[in-house]
Design a protein around this motif. Structure first.
Motif, mmCIF file in Angstrom:
data_model
loop_
_atom_site.group_PDB
_atom_site.id
_atom_site.type_symbol
_atom_site.label_atom_id
_atom_site.label_comp_id
_atom_site.label_asym_id
_atom_site.label_seq_id
_atom_site.Cartn_x
_atom_site.Cartn_y
_atom_site.Cartn_z
ATOM 1 N N LEU A 129 33.874 32.459 43.682
ATOM 2 C CA LEU A 129 35.328 32.711 43.968
ATOM 3 C C LEU A 129 35.735 34.021 44.911
ATOM 4 C CD1 LEU A 129 35.920 33.717 39.725
ATOM 5 C CD2 LEU A 129 36.710 30.754 41.409
ATOM 6 N N CYS A 130 36.464 33.354 45.647
ATOM 7 C CA CYS A 130 36.507 34.298 47.366
ATOM 8 C C CYS A 130 37.893 35.271 47.058
ATOM 9 C CB CYS A 130 36.066 33.292 48.301
ATOM 10 S SG CYS A 130 34.486 31.812 48.518
ATOM 11 N N ILE A 131 37.882 36.094 47.001
ATOM 12 C CA ILE A 131 39.279 37.203 47.366
ATOM 13 C C ILE A 131 38.712 37.505 48.772
ATOM 14 C CG2 ILE A 131 40.509 38.641 47.080
ATOM 15 C CD1 ILE A 131 37.896 37.125 44.023
ATOM 16 N N TYR A 132 39.676 38.264 49.426
ATOM 17 C CA TYR A 132 39.264 38.229 50.570
ATOM 18 C C TYR A 132 40.494 39.766 51.335
ATOM 19 C CZ TYR A 132 36.853 34.230 51.344
ATOM 20 O OH TYR A 132 36.161 33.214 51.678
ATOM 21 N N GLY A 133 39.781 41.172 51.902
ATOM 22 C CA GLY A 133 41.152 42.006 51.878
ATOM 23 C C GLY A 133 41.905 41.515 53.478
ATOM 24 N N GLU A 159 43.562 38.073 43.572
ATOM 25 C CA GLU A 159 42.536 38.888 43.155
ATOM 26 C C GLU A 159 43.253 39.324 41.838
ATOM 27 O OE1 GLU A 159 40.792 42.994 43.894
ATOM 28 O OE2 GLU A 159 42.424 43.217 44.390
ATOM 29 N N SER A 160 44.635 38.574 41.314
ATOM 30 C CA SER A 160 45.403 38.572 40.090
ATOM 31 C C SER A 160 44.325 37.780 39.055
ATOM 32 C CB SER A 160 46.712 38.711 40.247
ATOM 33 O OG SER A 160 47.105 37.117 40.567
ATOM 34 N N GLN A 161 43.861 36.715 39.858
ATOM 35 C CA GLN A 161 43.420 35.267 39.442
ATOM 36 C C GLN A 161 42.410 35.223 38.718
ATOM 37 O OE1 GLN A 161 43.645 32.363 42.100
ATOM 38 N NE2 GLN A 161 46.222 31.228 40.545
ATOM 39 N N THR A 162 41.411 37.222 39.337
ATOM 40 C CA THR A 162 40.052 36.902 38.938
ATOM 41 C C THR A 162 39.316 36.658 37.426
ATOM 42 O OG1 THR A 162 39.814 38.497 41.424
ATOM 43 C CG2 THR A 162 37.766 38.547 40.255
ATOM 44 N N ARG A 163 39.909 37.621 36.514
ATOM 45 C CA ARG A 163 39.701 37.885 35.601
ATOM 46 C C ARG A 163 39.811 36.373 34.593
ATOM 47 N NH1 ARG A 163 35.734 38.800 33.719
ATOM 48 N NH2 ARG A 163 35.962 37.413 33.506
ATOM 49 N N ILE A 164 40.257 35.388 34.838
ATOM 50 C CA ILE A 164 40.791 34.428 34.152
ATOM 51 C C ILE A 164 39.711 33.374 35.136
ATOM 52 C CG2 ILE A 164 42.757 33.709 35.668
ATOM 53 C CD1 ILE A 164 41.778 32.335 32.127
ATOM 54 N N ALA A 165 39.596 33.655 36.184
ATOM 55 C CA ALA A 165 39.192 32.634 36.161
ATOM 56 C C ALA A 165 37.588 32.386 37.478
ATOM 57 C CB ALA A 165 39.233 32.076 38.521
ATOM 58 N N SER A 166 37.141 34.325 36.720
ATOM 59 C CA SER A 166 35.892 34.436 36.446
ATOM 60 C C SER A 166 35.246 34.078 34.735
ATOM 61 C CB SER A 166 34.958 35.630 36.620
ATOM 62 O OG SER A 166 35.690 36.043 37.481
ATOM 63 N N ASP A 167 36.585 33.466 34.069
ATOM 64 C CA ASP A 167 36.000 34.147 32.709
ATOM 65 C C ASP A 167 35.296 32.315 32.861
ATOM 66 O OD1 ASP A 167 36.801 35.748 31.403
ATOM 67 O OD2 ASP A 167 38.584 35.240 30.767
ATOM 68 N N ILE A 168 36.228 31.087 33.290
ATOM 69 C CA ILE A 168 35.623 30.285 33.501
ATOM 70 C C ILE A 168 34.724 29.688 34.258
ATOM 71 C CG2 ILE A 168 36.533 27.712 33.688
ATOM 72 C CD1 ILE A 168 39.797 28.538 33.861
ATOM 73 N N SER A 169 34.063 29.756 35.657
ATOM 74 C CA SER A 169 33.060 29.377 36.301
ATOM 75 C C SER A 169 32.069 30.622 35.755
ATOM 76 C CB SER A 169 33.797 29.882 38.024
ATOM 77 O OG SER A 169 34.321 31.429 38.072
ATOM 78 N N SER A 170 32.677 32.006 35.639
ATOM 79 C CA SER A 170 30.866 32.740 35.662
ATOM 80 C C SER A 170 30.832 33.122 34.505
ATOM 81 C CB SER A 170 31.587 34.122 36.783
ATOM 82 O OG SER A 170 30.236 35.037 36.608
ATOM 83 N N CYS A 171 32.086 33.466 33.144
ATOM 84 C CA CYS A 171 31.053 32.921 31.637
ATOM 85 C C CYS A 171 31.170 32.108 31.287
ATOM 86 C CB CYS A 171 32.629 34.453 31.148
ATOM 87 S SG CYS A 171 32.470 35.590 31.751
#
Length: 278
Positions: A129-133, A159-171
């Motif tokens: 998951l890629c988020i850029y400053g 960035e607002s999608q980080t948690r839900i995307a991480s739930d799926i891809s990382s967790c």
């Protein structure tokens, strides 16, 4: 291109090993530091040429890309330690979801990216998951995504999608492994199948299902229609799953987001305490 890894724990070590196996990075261009130097030395022992340094400052000073692979609450301390040697041309990559881009950009002068990896990268699979400053340039993004493409499929998200995307891809791999474990254990208890055989069957099924949903071009709905004949055994099973899982995923998302928000609050306090002008 010199790349530093500050933190060589579970995910930091995984990324180093994956990049080296894929050939995306050469040993001589990697510099690593870790609170426990023994862990860093073990990686260097397996990959001669990887340079181990005793301080995070030394790791950060001459590297073009710096992966911060430490726990979220350790970020303020590490950034405070290295900020004076960082430049505007360097790229800092955070691999943890709760640390916000804004926090990092206010703390250091460098270009900031957040890339949330997955354990699946150890077999050159899964999404990163890629988020850029705001300081990241198009060539920086290209460089980072070329690097991540060697071990994963980069996916740019908000960035607002980080948690839900991480739930799926990382967790998600842990969640699915837990379901498979319970399924295999129950199957072994209720039938004559061996638990190990059930897990092996399930693992091969997951591999094939993933390919059908990616390479095969099937949607989850299409796959179900192909397998679940109306009135058949699979349809009966899906009816049970539909009934039993009605509230499971909403509760799961509530729990992960609650922990995420707790971490955000703690980090906000820590960053304010650590950086006077934050």
């Amino acid at each position: 291109m010199k790349v530093a890894f500050i933190g060589t724990g579970s995910m930091g070590g995984l990324l180093i090993e994956a990049f080296l196996r894929s050939g995306a990075l050469h040993q001589s261009f990697i510099c690593i530091s870790n609170r426990s130097q023994q862990k860093a030395e073990q990686i260097a022992g397996r990959h001669p040429g990887v340079r181990v340094v005793t301080s995070n400052v030394d790791a950060a000073r001459e590297s073009q890309i710096i992966f911060l692979c430490v726990k979220p609450l350790d970020f303020p301390g590490v950034l405070s330690e290295i900020k004076d040697v960082l430049t505007e041309g360097q790229i800092i990559v955070s691999i943890t979801s709760p640390v916000q881009i804004e926090m990092l950009e206010r703390a250091v002068p460098s270009r900031i990216a957040k890339i949330v990896p997955s354990i699946t990268h150890s077999v050159q699979s899964g999404a990163s998951l890629c988020i850029y400053g705001s300081r990241i340039q198009p060539e920086d993004r290209l460089l980072l995504e070329q690097l991540m493409s060697s071990i994963s499929t980069p996916l740019m998200i908000k960035e607002s999608q980080t948690r839900i995307a991480s739930d799926i891809s990382s967790c998600g791999p842990a969640f699915i492994a837990f379901i498979l474990q319970r399924w295999a254990e129950t199957a072994a208890e209720m039938t004559s199948i061996d638990r190990a055989d059930a897990i092996s069957l399930g693992a091969q099924m997951l591999l094939g299902t993933g390919k059908l949903l990616t390479e095969g071009g099937l949607s989850p709905e299409e796959l179900q229609r192909r397998v679940a004949v109306p009135g058949g055994i699979t349809a009966e099973g899906i009816a049970i799953l539909d009934l039993g899982l009605q509230d499971v995923f909403s509760k799961l998302i509530d729990a992960t987001h609650q922990k995420y928000n707790e971490d955000l609050d703690k980090l906000d306090i820590l960053f304010n305490e650590t950086f006077d002008d934050y």
